[in-house]
Scaffold this motif. Structure first.
Motif, PDB file in Angstrom:
ATOM      1  N   UNK A 284      12.080  19.107 -30.229  1.00  0.00           N
ATOM      2  CA  UNK A 284      12.552  20.378 -29.685  1.00  0.00           C
ATOM      3  C   UNK A 284      13.749  20.119 -28.776  1.00  0.00           C
ATOM      4  N   UNK A 285      14.790  20.932 -28.922  1.00  0.00           N
ATOM      5  CA  UNK A 285      16.001  20.751 -28.134  1.00  0.00           C
ATOM      6  C   UNK A 285      15.916  21.522 -26.820  1.00  0.00           C
ATOM      7  N   UNK A 286      16.706  21.076 -25.858  1.00  0.00           N
ATOM      8  CA  UNK A 286      16.791  21.741 -24.560  1.00  0.00           C
ATOM      9  C   UNK A 286      18.222  21.622 -24.064  1.00  0.00           C
ATOM     10  N   UNK A 287      18.823  22.751 -23.713  1.00  0.00           N
ATOM     11  CA  UNK A 287      20.167  22.738 -23.132  1.00  0.00           C
ATOM     12  C   UNK A 287      20.050  23.102 -21.659  1.00  0.00           C
ATOM     13  N   UNK A 288      20.283  22.119 -20.801  1.00  0.00           N
ATOM     14  CA  UNK A 288      20.236  22.337 -19.360  1.00  0.00           C
ATOM     15  C   UNK A 288      21.576  22.920 -18.911  1.00  0.00           C
ATOM     16  N   UNK A 289      21.526  24.023 -18.171  1.00  0.00           N
ATOM     17  CA  UNK A 289      22.717  24.630 -17.593  1.00  0.00           C
ATOM     18  C   UNK A 289      22.527  24.627 -16.083  1.00  0.00           C
ATOM     19  N   UNK A 290      23.415  23.930 -15.380  1.00  0.00           N
ATOM     20  CA  UNK A 290      23.238  23.697 -13.944  1.00  0.00           C
ATOM     21  C   UNK A 290      24.468  24.181 -13.185  1.00  0.00           C
ATOM     22  N   UNK A 291      24.262  25.109 -12.272  1.00  0.00           N
ATOM     23  CA  UNK A 291      25.364  25.676 -11.494  1.00  0.00           C
ATOM     24  C   UNK A 291      25.463  24.958 -10.150  1.00  0.00           C
ATOM     25  N   UNK A 292      26.459  24.098 -10.015  1.00  0.00           N
ATOM     26  CA  UNK A 292      26.643  23.358  -8.764  1.00  0.00           C
ATOM     27  C   UNK A 292      27.471  24.141  -7.748  1.00  0.00           C
ATOM     28  N   UNK A 293      27.787  25.369  -8.059  1.00  0.00           N
ATOM     29  CA  UNK A 293      28.618  26.191  -7.174  1.00  0.00           C
ATOM     30  C   UNK A 293      27.768  26.945  -6.146  1.00  0.00           C
ATOM     31  N   UNK A 294      28.412  27.310  -5.043  1.00  0.00           N
ATOM     32  CA  UNK A 294      27.734  28.075  -3.987  1.00  0.00           C
ATOM     33  C   UNK A 294      27.796  29.568  -4.251  1.00  0.00           C
ATOM     34  N   UNK A 295      28.176  29.963  -5.467  1.00  0.00           N
ATOM     35  CA  UNK A 295      28.275  31.372  -5.837  1.00  0.00           C
ATOM     36  C   UNK A 295      27.722  31.554  -7.258  1.00  0.00           C
ATOM     37  N   UNK A 296      27.312  32.782  -7.622  1.00  0.00           N
ATOM     38  CA  UNK A 296      26.774  33.021  -8.969  1.00  0.00           C
ATOM     39  C   UNK A 296      27.859  32.874 -10.031  1.00  0.00           C
ATOM     40  N   UNK A 297      27.442  32.550 -11.251  1.00  0.00           N
ATOM     41  CA  UNK A 297      28.376  32.462 -12.370  1.00  0.00           C
ATOM     42  C   UNK A 297      27.777  33.196 -13.565  1.00  0.00           C
ATOM     43  N   UNK A 298      28.666  33.660 -14.444  1.00  0.00           N
ATOM     44  CA  UNK A 298      28.254  34.332 -15.672  1.00  0.00           C
ATOM     45  C   UNK A 298      28.794  33.500 -16.822  1.00  0.00           C
ATOM     46  N   UNK A 299      27.892  32.980 -17.656  1.00  0.00           N
ATOM     47  CA  UNK A 299      28.272  32.059 -18.723  1.00  0.00           C
ATOM     48  C   UNK A 299      28.137  32.753 -20.076  1.00  0.00           C
ATOM     49  N   UNK A 300      29.217  32.864 -20.853  1.00  0.00           N
ATOM     50  CA  UNK A 300      29.107  33.447 -22.204  1.00  0.00           C
ATOM     51  C   UNK A 300      28.300  32.523 -23.117  1.00  0.00           C
ATOM     52  N   UNK A 301      27.480  33.109 -23.970  1.00  0.00           N
ATOM     53  CA  UNK A 301      26.680  32.344 -24.925  1.00  0.00           C
ATOM     54  C   UNK A 301      27.119  32.696 -26.336  1.00  0.00           C
ATOM     55  N   UNK A 302      27.205  31.669 -27.186  1.00  0.00           N
ATOM     56  CA  UNK A 302      27.645  31.906 -28.556  1.00  0.00           C
ATOM     57  C   UNK A 302      26.548  32.426 -29.457  1.00  0.00           C
TER      58      UNK A 302
ATOM     59  N   UNK B 234      23.387  34.607 -16.619  1.00  0.00           N
ATOM     60  CA  UNK B 234      23.769  34.665 -15.211  1.00  0.00           C
ATOM     61  C   UNK B 234      22.966  33.637 -14.435  1.00  0.00           C
ATOM     62  N   UNK B 235      23.665  32.814 -13.674  1.00  0.00           N
ATOM     63  CA  UNK B 235      23.012  31.823 -12.823  1.00  0.00           C
ATOM     64  C   UNK B 235      23.381  32.103 -11.373  1.00  0.00           C
ATOM     65  N   UNK B 236      22.381  32.148 -10.522  1.00  0.00           N
ATOM     66  CA  UNK B 236      22.630  32.308  -9.098  1.00  0.00           C
ATOM     67  C   UNK B 236      23.256  31.031  -8.536  1.00  0.00           C
ATOM     68  N   UNK B 237      23.671  31.093  -7.306  1.00  0.00           N
ATOM     69  CA  UNK B 237      24.192  29.900  -6.641  1.00  0.00           C
ATOM     70  C   UNK B 237      23.163  28.778  -6.729  1.00  0.00           C
ATOM     71  N   UNK B 238      23.575  27.600  -7.206  1.00  0.00           N
ATOM     72  CA  UNK B 238      22.720  26.426  -7.403  1.00  0.00           C
ATOM     73  C   UNK B 238      21.570  26.715  -8.385  1.00  0.00           C
ATOM     74  N   UNK B 239      21.805  27.659  -9.288  1.00  0.00           N
ATOM     75  CA  UNK B 239      20.770  28.035 -10.242  1.00  0.00           C
ATOM     76  C   UNK B 239      20.683  27.084 -11.422  1.00  0.00           C
TER      77      UNK B 239
END
Length: 513
Positions: free
Chosen positions: A465-483, A500-505
């Motif tokens: 089973x695959x797993x894609x870890x997405x880690x936000x090292x920023x101090x602000x939220x980010x919105x990541x487009x998914x294909x 959507x990832x919160x700060x450090x999400x």
């Protein structure tokens, strides 16, 4: 009637000449219990254990095992009495296989000989229980980095310091750091420490609990991690990343570079970091590997300033490229033998045939700099310029100034089924990122649709089973487009179009069925 204590160590003392390493040490252990032996560096913890294990012979005191006085002559004697010790030293015996390392010094025997069938069976049982997917018969020295899970010891759990302290981890950072370690191959993360010390040198080195011993914000964050990991373990076995890019880290070369630095401002680790950072920004994970390791699993291998090279290492890289691999060599590579002696041949020395190039001259950039242009765009060399003469290679970049204007600064050579690139100058940060993008395209590595600064993406799997870890090292939220559509595995929520990832999400994505 069984004795109250299985083990008693009473008034143990040990000195080495005039140094008193342990004085009047005492320890009592009941059956079925687990103890933590704590103390400052030099307090005598290891000395006490080595006196028990027969490595040191105590000067005074008594050791009782199940009520009987014992004084083990050596570690073999201790093992014969079912007393074992796991040392702080984590080195492995590379020429032995995995199961021999596991059972080192206590091999299962049959008729006085090592029972390999029993050793394999028992090792496999342990690995199955711990979800470790490594062949017990594989030689340790042949295992790639991706097959060697590691432990993170003493993971920060609070504000750190001795006489003065640094900042406390911002909410979410403990969780982010833990998932980042797991995504990149850690199968164990140990927090330092449980409770902040009330006395001694590290009174200000904070643990999970503060001095009052009461659960607080950091405790709750780590408890959340534990609950999430328990939930994820219902789906995943041991996860491991699978990088397609590797950077060779040669400790022998590092040592040689530290003695002869070539030019003002050059630093081996910093130079390697320049290459790592370029791929990191593109969202491409990279392994650091030994030049002695098996390289066939990588699409691209980078060997920055691989200075000191043995014949075995040279053959390893040649076989990798000859069999279809893509190799990048750079300035100051291949010019010394394994005894740190300069070779009587033009750079890149032992790699000249593979790279299809020789260095006519070189120009250390001391109080000067030279503009360059190529597949990496336009940049400026501020450290070093190899003036290259292709023998079979094709130019991919040229110098724009000085007496070597128009001469190649970068080349590529067909070698067997593979390709060998040679970069004879240093590049700026933007050009390094363009070079990484170019090389990724040449070997067919997929790039993310969008790269967001501070967002790390690591692909891993458990073999099924695959797993894609997405880690936000920023101090602000980010919105990541998914294909495409995914399932977020931490909270079992659907993820489509955007994430959507919160700060450090943190998110772990699995493709939706």
């Amino acid at each position: 009637m069984a004795n109250e204590y299985l083990l008693e160590m009473n008034h143990i003392s040990k000195s080495f000449g005039r140094v008193q390493a342990l004085s009047d040490g005492n320890l009592r252990v009941r059956r079925g219990t687990v103890h933590a032996l704590m103390g400052e560096n030099g307090a005598g913890k290891s000395t006490l254990m080595k006196c028990l294990f027969g490595i040191y012979h105590k000067d005074a005191g008594e050791i009782l095992l199940d009520g009987a006085s014992v004084a083990f002559s050596d570690s073999s004697d201790a093992l014969a009495h079912n007393v074992a010790m796991v040392h702080q030293e984590l080195n492995q015996v590379l020429f032995q296989n995995v199961m021999e390392n596991v059972w080192l010094g206590r091999y299962p025997l049959k008729h006085g000989l090592i029972d390999e069938a029993a050793m394999y069976r028992q090792t496999k049982e342990i690995f199955d229980r711990l979800d470790i997917e490594v062949d017990p018969r594989a030689k340790v020295g042949t295992l790639q980095v991706a097959q060697k899970p590691y432990w993170v010891m003493e993971q920060q759990a609070g504000a750190c310091g001795w006489s003065k302290m640094g900042p406390t981890p911002t909410p979410g950072k403990l969780r982010l750091w833990t998932y980042d370690a797991v995504a990149n191959g850690a199968d164990t993360v140990v927090y330092f420490r449980w409770r902040t010390a009330l006395f001694g040198l590290e009174q200000y080195w904070h643990g999970i609990l503060d001095h009052d011993g009461k659960p607080g914000r950091r405790y709750q964050e780590i408890a959340q991690i534990g609950a999430e990991m328990e939930h994820l373990s219902q789906t995943y076995k041991a996860l491991m990343p699978h990088s397609k890019v590797a950077i060779l880290k040669s400790f022998d070369s590092e040592w040689s570079h530290s003695i002869h630095r070539h030019v003002e401002g050059f630093q081996y680790d910093r130079y390697q970091l320049d290459f790592y950072r370029a791929f990191y920004k593109l969202g491409i994970s990279v392994d650091f590997v030994s030049p002695d390791e098996q390289l066939s699993g990588y699409d691209l291998v980078l060997a920055p300033a691989f200075l000191l090279v043995s014949n075995k290492q040279k053959d390893n890289l040649a076989n990798y490229a000859r069999n279809g691999g893509t190799l990048l060599l750079t300035l100051r590579s291949g010019i010394k033998d394994e005894y740190n002696a300069m070779l009587p041949q033009a750079a890149p020395g032992v790699f000249s045939e593979m790279a299809g190039v020789v260095t006519e001259d070189y120009d250390p950039q001391m109080e000067k700099q030279t503009d360059v242009s190529g597949v990496f765009g336009k940049s400026t060399a501020t450290l070093w310029c190899d003036i290259l003469k292709p023998t079979s290679a094709k130019p991919l970049g040229v110098y724009l100034g000085d007496f070597y204007a128009g001469k190649p600064c970068m080349t590529v050579n067909d070698y067997g089924e593979g390709h060998v690139y040679y970069l004879g100058c240093d590049l700026g940060e933007t050009a390094m990122e363009k070079l990484a993008r170019y090389l990724a395209g040449q070997v067919g590595l997929p790039l993310p649709l969008y790269s967001i600064p501070g967002v790390e993406i690591v692909h891993a799997d458990d073999g099924a089973i695959s797993a894609m870890f997405v880690l936000n090292h920023n101090s602000y939220p980010v919105l990541l487009p998914l294909g495409k559509n995914y399932q977020e595995m931490i909270d079992d929520s659907p993820a489509s179009r955007t994430l959507k990832l919160e700060a450090y999400g943190v998110a772990i994505l699995k493709p939706a069925p």
